[in-house]
Design an enzyme around this catalytic site. Structure first.
Site, short mmCIF file in Angstrom:
data_model
loop_
_atom_site.label_atom_id
_atom_site.label_comp_id
_atom_site.label_asym_id
_atom_site.label_seq_id
_atom_site.Cartn_x
_atom_site.Cartn_y
_atom_site.Cartn_z
N ALA A 8 -16.88 -1.67 -24.59
CA ALA A 8 -16.33 -1.47 -25.94
C ALA A 8 -14.93 -2.06 -26.02
O ALA A 8 -14.11 -1.84 -25.14
CB ALA A 8 -16.27 0.02 -26.27
N CYS A 9 -14.68 -2.81 -27.10
CA CYS A 9 -13.35 -3.34 -27.36
C CYS A 9 -12.92 -2.94 -28.77
O CYS A 9 -13.74 -2.47 -29.55
CB CYS A 9 -13.31 -4.86 -27.16
N PRO A 10 -11.65 -3.11 -29.10
CA PRO A 10 -11.17 -2.65 -30.40
C PRO A 10 -11.93 -3.23 -31.61
O PRO A 10 -12.21 -2.51 -32.55
CB PRO A 10 -9.70 -3.10 -30.43
#
Length: 104
Positions: A8-10
């Site tokens: 997960a990334c921003p």
């Protein structure tokens, strides 16, 4: 070894999927069965099930944001890192998780 992972990334786009691909490729090259859940702009994809958790021997959380339902991994052998780390340091991540699994 069966390993579940979350990436997960921003923004939940490029790095999320690049990390997921890196985790799958490196894990399989090392002889592991890998399942990667992604959390991002498309929501949760390839969700880790209760059955997956029951048979998982370890978890890798590659994220730069809070993981949804992170508590489901409590009590498991776990490695947490930044989302870019599997892309740059995939072998080292699996080395560390395998070492933890072997030596607790």
């Amino acid at each position: 070894m069966f390993i579940v992972c979350v990436a997960a990334c921003p923004t939940g786009v490029a790095h999320t999927y690049m990390a997921a691909e890196a985790l799958e490729m490196t894990g399989k090259q090392r002889g592991h069965e890998i399942k990667v859940e992604t959390q991002g702009s498309m929501g949760v994809e390839n969700a880790i099930t209760d059955a997956d958790l029951a048979r998982a021997e370890g978890v890798i959380l590659a994220a730069d944001v809070a993981i949804i339902n992170k508590e489901r991994f409590d009590g498991m052998i776990k490695l947490e890192c930044r989302v870019a780390d599997p892309i740059k340091f995939g072998e080292a991540i699996f080395d560390a998780l395998e070492q933890e699994a072997d030596h607790g």
